[in-house]
Write a protein that holds these residues in place. Structure first.
Motif, mmCIF file in Angstrom:
data_model
loop_
_atom_site.group_PDB
_atom_site.id
_atom_site.type_symbol
_atom_site.label_atom_id
_atom_site.label_comp_id
_atom_site.label_asym_id
_atom_site.label_seq_id
_atom_site.Cartn_x
_atom_site.Cartn_y
_atom_site.Cartn_z
ATOM 1 N N THR A 9 0.813 -1.225 0.000
ATOM 2 C CA THR A 9 0.000 0.000 0.000
ATOM 3 C C THR A 9 0.844 1.272 0.000
ATOM 4 O O THR A 9 0.386 2.307 -0.465
ATOM 5 C CB THR A 9 -0.951 0.013 1.211
ATOM 6 O OG1 THR A 9 -0.181 -0.154 2.398
ATOM 7 C CG2 THR A 9 -1.967 -1.108 1.113
ATOM 8 N N ALA A 10 2.067 1.181 0.504
ATOM 9 C CA ALA A 10 2.931 2.371 0.557
ATOM 10 C C ALA A 10 3.099 3.007 -0.814
ATOM 11 O O ALA A 10 3.152 4.230 -0.942
ATOM 12 C CB ALA A 10 4.309 1.989 1.102
ATOM 13 N N PHE A 11 3.188 2.161 -1.832
ATOM 14 C CA PHE A 11 3.474 2.668 -3.165
ATOM 15 C C PHE A 11 2.277 3.401 -3.758
ATOM 16 O O PHE A 11 2.410 4.155 -4.706
ATOM 17 C CB PHE A 11 3.951 1.530 -4.074
ATOM 18 C CG PHE A 11 5.318 1.054 -3.677
ATOM 19 C CD1 PHE A 11 6.436 1.510 -4.357
ATOM 20 C CD2 PHE A 11 5.497 0.226 -2.578
ATOM 21 C CE1 PHE A 11 7.700 1.112 -3.968
ATOM 22 C CE2 PHE A 11 6.764 -0.180 -2.183
ATOM 23 C CZ PHE A 11 7.871 0.262 -2.876
ATOM 24 N N GLU A 13 0.008 5.007 -1.473
ATOM 25 C CA GLU A 13 -0.112 6.145 -0.558
ATOM 26 C C GLU A 13 0.847 7.268 -0.929
ATOM 27 O O GLU A 13 0.534 8.439 -0.762
ATOM 28 C CB GLU A 13 0.157 5.703 0.876
ATOM 29 C CG GLU A 13 -0.990 4.884 1.449
ATOM 30 C CD GLU A 13 -0.681 4.358 2.848
ATOM 31 O OE1 GLU A 13 -0.124 5.106 3.653
ATOM 32 O OE2 GLU A 13 -1.013 3.189 3.113
ATOM 33 N N ALA A 14 2.021 6.884 -1.421
ATOM 34 C CA ALA A 14 3.017 7.904 -1.769
ATOM 35 C C ALA A 14 2.516 8.826 -2.877
ATOM 36 O O ALA A 14 3.040 9.910 -3.063
ATOM 37 C CB ALA A 14 4.328 7.238 -2.183
ATOM 38 N N TYR A 15 1.486 8.384 -3.624
ATOM 39 C CA TYR A 15 0.928 9.237 -4.675
ATOM 40 C C TYR A 15 -0.406 9.859 -4.263
ATOM 41 O O TYR A 15 -1.177 10.300 -5.106
ATOM 42 C CB TYR A 15 0.792 8.441 -5.978
ATOM 43 C CG TYR A 15 2.138 8.037 -6.524
ATOM 44 C CD1 TYR A 15 2.904 8.967 -7.248
ATOM 45 C CD2 TYR A 15 2.682 6.795 -6.271
ATOM 46 C CE1 TYR A 15 4.164 8.632 -7.720
ATOM 47 C CE2 TYR A 15 3.936 6.452 -6.742
ATOM 48 C CZ TYR A 15 4.675 7.369 -7.462
ATOM 49 O OH TYR A 15 5.925 7.038 -7.919
ATOM 50 N N GLY A 16 -0.675 9.855 -2.976
ATOM 51 C CA GLY A 16 -1.855 10.551 -2.464
ATOM 52 C C GLY A 16 -3.157 10.028 -3.042
ATOM 53 O O GLY A 16 -3.325 8.826 -3.217
#
Lengths: 219, 219
Positions: A9-11, A13-16
């Motif tokens: 999921t981080a990848f 979330e990093a793009y909002g």
């Protein structure tokens, strides 16, 4: 053998918001077009009761993932809210594939390593039949001990590929008569190429791994 | 005394894209209109290196929070990526306020409790001056020992309010000559009322707590 989809999921979330939209589109597409693919939100969540319930709702209901990864540090009342969801699976970190696993996880608690205490304790939690565990492919020398504690649990095994875990060893020590393994390569596949042919190269890498697994299963 | 904003990201994630939009709007508004408010993304993240970097980017850069909460289970290489961001703070779970804290955190590793090992080990990590720690208000009997290990670190103290932590005791045992405390009440404030007057009642509860703290600081 079946296929699983395990986005970190981080990848997203990093793009909002755009990232979140992309995650939603992907999981909706998969659930509609490939309902047999087992989906794992690799989110490593964990918080006190009511907050864990909100995370569980986000991944199990809103995004309709089959499973989610969680961290054990906060104990029983941070994990049980996930386990309460029927037909959903919770995959808890036990012995992770990274170097930092040796900071705490392999340290001994009353003469027993923390990851073993985590495994044993979690078996007593409510709805623990919905629990699976993360065990790193880079730690195959621990698999035998882990299988003694959780012979009937699915293990999610990251670390084959970029992190250097050995597929052969993982299968040898991790498989049990009762239940299989979820073997996962992320960077080894998604970063197969940074050129325009990235999708093709990634598919090729995934197939390569699949063939390797098939051969081991046959033998 | 200063004010902090500590949204629990779960409550936004549970609403999908709309939730993420709401989080973005809120933090942007705060950063623009109240730049002095210290902001904490209570996300309890933690993953291997490159993934932690993505989480750090999501909260420190994309959403421009001042700090984020992280879980220690995966060790050094799961936390250091957060610490690498300048002028940002990483708040690591040490001894949490919930019942499940007794499952692992207070268990002894080589005759020392896990939370102490977590505190001591993390002090050796790169950029550890950017570290703060979560210590629950419901565990005031542990504060003295914790202050011995981290006399100069800010502590984020949840559990005053709905969870029953005692403000007086938290201040008595948690404050140090060198550094203060971040005392946090969430449910006690946001659930002050479920009627239309919720904003007013929440403001009132927050002010109540502020006054109580002011009085303790004076004494």
């Amino acid at each position: 053998m079946c296929v699983a989809y395990k986005p970190n999921t981080a990848f997203y979330e990093a793009y909002g918001i755009k990232g979140w939209q992309s995650l939603e589109k992907t999981i909706n597409y998969l659930n509609k077009s490939y309902p047999d693919i087992f989906t794992i939100a690799d989110a490593k969540r964990g918080d006190i009761g009511n907050t864990s319930t909100m995370y569980a709702k986000a991944f199990f209901e809103d995004l309709a993932f089959d499973s989610v990864t969680v961290a054990p540090y906060m104990g029983k009342d941070s994990v049980e809210p996930f386990l309460a969801f029927e037909n959903k699976h919770t995959i808890m970190l036990a012995l992770t594939s990274n170097e930092g696993a040796f900071d705490f996880q392999t340290k001994s608690i009353d003469e027993k390593e923390l990851y073993k205490v985590v495994l044993e304790t979690s078996k007593k939690w409510k709805n623990s039949e919905n629990l699976m565990y993360v065990v790193g492919a880079t730690k195959t020398e621990y698999f035998k001990e882990i299988r003694k504690i959780v012979p009937n649990s699915f293990l999610l095994v990251p670390g084959v590929g970029a992190q250097g875990g050995n597929l052969q060893d993982v299968c040898k020590y991790g498989m049990s008569d009762n239940v299989g393994l979820l073997i996962n390569s992320s960077r080894g596949i998604i970063y197969a190429s940074k050129e325009k042919d990235f999708a093709k190269k990634a598919a090729l890498k995934a197939m390569e791994l699949q063939v390797q697994m098939q051969e081991i299963l046959k033998a």
